[in-house]
Enzyme design. Structure first.
Site, PDB file in Angstrom:
ATOM      1  N   ASP A  24       0.624  -1.171  -0.202  1.00 13.68           N
ATOM      2  CA  ASP A  24      -0.093  -0.072  -0.421  1.00 13.68           C
ATOM      3  C   ASP A  24       0.600   1.605   0.017  1.00 13.68           C
ATOM      4  OD1 ASP A  24      -1.609  -2.140   0.979  1.00 13.68           O
ATOM      5  OD2 ASP A  24      -2.321  -1.537   2.267  1.00 13.68           O
ATOM      6  N   GLU A 203     -11.007  -2.034   4.701  1.00 14.01           N
ATOM      7  CA  GLU A 203      -8.968  -1.713   4.894  1.00 14.01           C
ATOM      8  C   GLU A 203      -8.975  -0.334   4.162  1.00 14.01           C
ATOM      9  OE1 GLU A 203      -6.623  -5.694   5.116  1.00 14.01           O
ATOM     10  OE2 GLU A 203      -6.784  -5.275   2.961  1.00 14.01           O
TER      11      GLU A 203
HETATM   12  C1  FRU Z   1      -4.028  -3.038   2.560  1.00 12.54           C
HETATM   13  C2  FRU Z   1      -3.601  -4.359   3.856  1.00 12.54           C
HETATM   14  C3  FRU Z   1      -3.615  -3.008   4.907  1.00 12.54           C
HETATM   15  C4  FRU Z   1      -2.543  -2.791   5.980  1.00 12.54           C
HETATM   16  C5  FRU Z   1      -1.651  -3.038   5.248  1.00 12.54           C
HETATM   17  C6  FRU Z   1      -0.359  -4.277   5.467  1.00 12.54           C
HETATM   18  O1  FRU Z   1      -2.891  -4.216   1.869  1.00 12.54           O
HETATM   19  O2  FRU Z   1      -3.249  -4.966   4.074  1.00 12.54           O
HETATM   20  O3  FRU Z   1      -4.958  -3.514   5.647  1.00 12.54           O
HETATM   21  O4  FRU Z   1      -2.067  -2.125   6.851  1.00 12.54           O
HETATM   22  O5  FRU Z   1      -2.122  -3.872   4.261  1.00 12.54           O
HETATM   23  O6  FRU Z   1       0.581  -4.386   4.846  1.00 12.54           O
END
Ligand code: FRU
Length: 493
Positions: A24, A203
């Site tokens: 992300d 998320e």
């Molecule tokens: C989304 C996610 C978020 C989390 C991160 C962990 O892709 O699952 O919810 O904070 O990636 O790397």
């Protein structure tokens, strides 16, 4: 840059880390002339692992400079996704009355007595333009033991109420909080019990106000929510959005609860959020996503690195038949990459004509087309072509449907759901269809109908796949205008 970025599949005008894993985008903020791009990063491996915040900066959203890792795991856990803001008035007290950057992120702690990981929200701050960071000693600043999945805080300054606002994902809900100082948070409300898609865990939310096209002065709030992959659905992880109203405490959607709006109709645009603190005189709402899908993210056929970002995009709100809808276009700064132009205006192309684009070769291209539908049942472009292979970006006029077909696009055997065709309904606007396509060494992004439909997909065609084709089926089209540009690499300066 002194780095070569010349490996097979290496994106030439998208951000990817020099080495190792990326997911992300995090901490998107503009400050003192720089766009910051932090990101979920595992510096020791090309698969996901204990998360850090990697860091890159750009002056123009085109050329990126990778900087040292910004945030490292500490005694509170690994550093999951989150946001960053400029604390202009030192509401935190971190900056001796001056200003600086504050990152608000999730600590993911696996060292718990029960063994069940705990997620809580924490702060770090920087007084040197994001180069070095200090963890706030009072971390975490927000916890709630009722939630196992409790993460990805996106914070913004609520100028109407003169306080900070936060959106946070908890299970399959979005929670709204507010705070005077980023340290003490009050709960406002919860959204999502009956609205939208619940195909997976929610998320990476974002919430912002956007003007509605048409000059009426009206604006709407947009709530972005990414949803994790489910085992049953081939689509994997994807991003939905809601349009509605926000009063500082709660968000109410304008649409019936069963409405599901997808931000992108391709397979590879996830966890995208927008930049904070873009100067008011610029005024754009700028978005970037992780160009990937949790279904197969850990399996991509790259070696030195794994994962890349989408192109940065400008968001807007269009008035469509069904209501107010998000539109997106790559930022105008990307026009700086255009070189070698092919152009044709006002030409009728019939099914069975030879390939108009047979002399154009390349694997980093932009296509801008305005096509009048004059009877063809379908038309499209085959990019990254060779020996019957290629990615097809087409428009099926009989169904009013724009699609990407990556079934013959190159390597796809790393996951059974990768090979696929998918798209979205899009009516031409008075017989005219506008398409803008960006093809990089391992991706294709399509913006149709002035960005009302976006399709973002990874493809792994290999370097010999350089041909470009325009095809027409059963009937004819009229090219109003067609431009094809070779695009420079952002890494050869
Ligand atoms: C989304 C996610 C978020 C989390 C991160 C962990 O892709 O699952 O919810 O904070 O990636 O790397």
């Amino acid at each position: 840059s002194t780095k070569s970025y010349s490996e097979t599949f290496r994106p030439q005008f998208h951000y990817s880390p020099e080495a190792n894993w990326l997911n992300d985008p995090n901490g998107l903020v503009w400050y003192e002339g720089e766009y910051h791009l932090f990101y979920q990063h595992h510096p020791h491996s090309t698969v996901w692992g204990p998360m850090h915040w990697g860091h890159a900066v750009s002056k123009d959203l085109v050329y990126w400079e990778e900087l040292p890792i910004a945030l490292w795991p500490d005694h509170n856990g690994a550093i999951f996704s989150g946001s960053a803001v400029v604390d202009w008035h030192d509401t935190t007290g971190f900056f001796n009355g001056g200003s600086g950057l504050v990152a608000v992120f999730t600590h993911h702690d696996t060292q718990t007595p029960s063994g069940v990981p705990r997620q809580s929200q924490s702060l770090a701050y920087s007084s040197d333009k994001g180069r070095t960071w200090t963890m706030y000693e009072g971390n975490p600043v927000l916890e709630d033991e009722r939630h196992v999945d409790y993460r990805d805080p996106k914070v913004f300054w609520d100028s109407e109420r003169e306080r900070w606002a936060m959106v946070l994902a908890a299970g399959q809900r979005i929670l709204f909080y507010h705070s005077p100082d980023l340290i003490h948070w009050s709960f406002g409300s919860e959204f999502g019990a009956s609205e939208g898609s619940h195909d997976g865990v929610w998320e990476c939310p974002d919430l912002f106000r956007l003007p509605v096209d048409g000059g009426s002065g009206e604006s709407k709030w947009v709530l972005i929510v990414s949803i994790g992959p489910s085992d049953e659905l081939a689509e994997g992880s994807r991003t939905q959005y809601f349009v509605g109203e926000y009063d500082g405490v709660s968000f109410v959607s304008d649409n019936p609860p069963d409405t599901v709006l997808w931000l992108d109709h391709g397979r590879d645009n996830y966890a995208g959020v927008t930049w904070s603190d873009v100067p008011a005189q610029d005024g754009r709402r700028l978005f970037i996503g992780w160009m990937n899908n949790w279904k197969y993210a850990n399996l991509l056929p790259t070696e030195a690195w794994r994962g890349a970002m989408t192109l940065p995009r400008e968001l807007g709100l269009a008035v469509c038949e069904d209501g107010v809808r998000l539109r997106q276009m790559p930022v105008k700064e990307l026009e700086a990459l255009r070189e070698k132009e092919f152009r044709i205006n006002h030409a009728v192309i019939n099914a069975g004509d030879g390939n108009l684009l047979q002399d154009i070769h390349g694997s980093a291209l932009e296509i801008e087309a305005e096509i009048k539908l004059t009877g063809a049942s379908a038309f499209g472009f085959r990019i990254h072509g060779s020996a019957g292979q290629g990615t097809v970006i087409g428009y099926d006029a009989s169904r009013s449907y724009v699609f990407i077909d990556r079934r013959n696009a190159g390597i796809s055997d790393f996951h059974p759901d990768f090979s696929c065709e998918h798209g979205a309904d899009l009516k031409p606007s008075g017989d005219i269809l506008k398409l803008r396509i960006f093809a990089d060494h391992s991706s294709v992004e399509v913006f149709a109908g002035d960005g009302r439909v976006a399709l973002t997909d990874q493809v792994f065609p290999g370097p010999e796949h350089q041909n470009l084709e325009l095809y027409v089926q059963e009937g004819s089209i009229e090219i109003i205008s067609l431009h094809v540009y070779g695009l420079k690499s952002i890494w050869d300066s």
